[in-house]
Every structure is written in C-alpha cells, then in structure tokens.
Scaffold this motif. Structure first.
Motif: not given
Ligand code: IPE
Ligand code: IPE
Ligand code: MG
Length: 251
Positions: A139-144, A179-193, A195-198
């Motif tokens: 996400g940061r690289q995309e913004l740059c 369009p912006d995502p309405d819903f994001l699913i992350r598997t494996s118990g990690e609760m962080r983003i 650097n995805f689609l910031l």
C-alpha cells in the motif's frame, strides 16, 4: 449453511490469504506445499464469489515485503502463480471473470508478466466478476507511485495543487478503476493490515478468522459474509441517520 441476503453482499470483497506456511509446518510439510493447498482455496473462493454475484474480488497473493523471503520460497511462489494462471484461464472464460493485477509489476519475472498479460488480454472483454490479484503489492509503495505520477503531471502543467481531491488521488492508484472494498477477510489469526490497500480500506468492514488459508472452507466464507450482513456501516454518520436512510431506500 447460513442464509445470505443476495441484496446485501459486499460489492468488493478483499482477502489477505494468510497461514499457508503454518498450515504446512503443523503437518511437517514444506512451506510450498502449504501454498499449493492454498491455491485450491483460491479456486473455491473465486468460484463461490462469482456464483454469489460479488462484482470485485481482490486477493493479496504476494506483498512487496514477501520478496525478502528465502529465494527458494519466492521462486516456488512465482512458479505456482504461473501454473495457476495458465490452468485457470479457461475456467475464467467459462465463468466470464476478468483478470486484473495491482502492484509493482516491474519487479515480477518476465515469464510471470507474460503469463499475466496473456490472461489479462484473454479475459479483457469478460463482463462478470473482476478478479484482482495483488502481486508485488504494498500500500505504501502504491501511494508513493501515485504521488510520483502526480508530481510528473504537475511538472508537465497538467495538474495543480487545487485539483487534488480524494477522487483525483484515487484515480492515480493501481485500484483506480475499482470501488473501495466493502469487506476484508484475513485468515490465520493475524490481526493486522500488513501494508494491504492502506488508502482503500478506510471504511472497509474487517473480519479475522483463526483458520489458516488452506483450511478455509465454503462454510467459513458464508459465515464471514453473514457477519458482514449483520454489520452497520456508518461512514461517520449516526446510527439513526443510517436507519432513516435504510427506511427511505425501501420506499
Ligand atoms: C500466505 O501465507 C501466503 C503469502 C504470504 C505468499 P504465508 O506464507 O504468509 O503463511 P504463514 O503466515 O507463514 O503461515
Ligand atoms: C500478507 O501476509 C501478505 C499476503 C497474504 C500475500 P504476510 O504473511 O506477508 O504478512 P505478515 O508478515 O505476517 O504481516
Ligand atoms: Mg503470513
């Protein structure tokens, strides 16, 4: 299986597919085997999302930071990606799905880029779901990259500071057409983003599950979508305002 309201599905579903390595480790298998099993889950989620009528599905398949993994794993992932695209393109044609890629494609190996170009071209006229693969994406690289292109346009006299709105900024991002995502699913118990689609996740509903990606099933997908349907999205407004708007839209 939970009952889903077809009117209340996310228009854009995004997924951080995580836990392939741990899935393999728990079974004393090589990490690449986890990725191979993960590819089977991808097939299921793509098929289900398209069947349900979700318009945009975006999958985080390889991050900018994943280049720092051992060379053997990176090579294995690139080979798997190529194989997946080649194998699945015929099915994408049958299901009317269009391929799209976001991320820094200049870092991908030439053979991977060729395979992607072929798949994108072949599916370009499909009118069903848009399947976006985030590859070499951060996400940061995309913004740059967006800021750099805006600067170029400003220097060329095509853009001035007063033109910069959120809509204009959006149009410079890799996801410009989505369009912006309405819903994001992350598997494996990690609760962080990670650097995805910031920028794009500003008002996305987030869902985390402990299940590793290779074990993620149709039932779990439906459970996640049912959870989405129970959420109240407020976009900064009050709950009452949202209820009133909902009442109005029923008339
Ligand atoms: C997700 O699984 C796939 C990629 C990031 C390419 P991981 O490989 O991150 O699996 P864990 O997190 O190590 O279990
Ligand atoms: C995020 O998973 C990237 C993908 C799913 C492709 P990671 O496994 O790379 O994320 P971290 O390192 O645990 O945050
Ligand atoms: Mg991981």
């Amino acid at each position: 299986m939970s009952q889903l309201d077809p009117q209340k599905l996310p228009v854009h579903l995004a997924v951080i597919m995580d836990g392939n390595g741990r899935w393999a480790k728990q079974r004393m298998l090589r990490r690449i085997v986890g990725h191979q099993r993960g590819a089977e889950t991808v097939k299921m989620v793509v098929e289900q999302s398209s069947l349900l009528g979700i318009k945009y599905l975006t999958l985080f398949a390889f991050s900018s930071e994943n280049w720092s993994r051992p060379a053997l794993e990176v090579r294995g992932l690139m080979t798997l990606l190529k194989k997946y695209i080649r194998q699945e393109t015929a099915r994408m044609m049958r299901k009317n799905i269009r391929y799209n890629v976001i991320g820094n494609r200049t870092d991908l190996p030439d053979d991977v880029n060729d395979t992607l170009d072929e798949a994108i071209q072949k599916t370009a006229a499909n009118t069903g779901m848009v399947l976006t693969l985030a590859l070499s994406y951060g996400g940061r690289q995309e913004l740059c990259r967006a800021a750099a292109r805006m600067t170029e346009d400003a220097v060329a006299g095509k853009l001035s500071a007063s033109d910069i709105t959120t809509e204009l900024f959006d149009s410079y991002l890799d996801t410009g057409a989505l369009p912006d995502p309405d819903f994001l699913i992350r598997t494996s118990g990690e609760m962080r983003i990670s650097n995805f689609l910031l920028w794009q996740l500003a008002y996305t509903e987030l869902y985390f599950t402990e299940t590793n990606w290779p074990d993620f099933t149709i039932n779990e997908l439906h459970k996640a979508l049912a959870a989405f349907q129970a959420r109240e999205r407020r976009f900064g407004m009050t709950g009452d305002q949202i209820t009133e708007r909902g009442d109005l839209s029923k008339d």
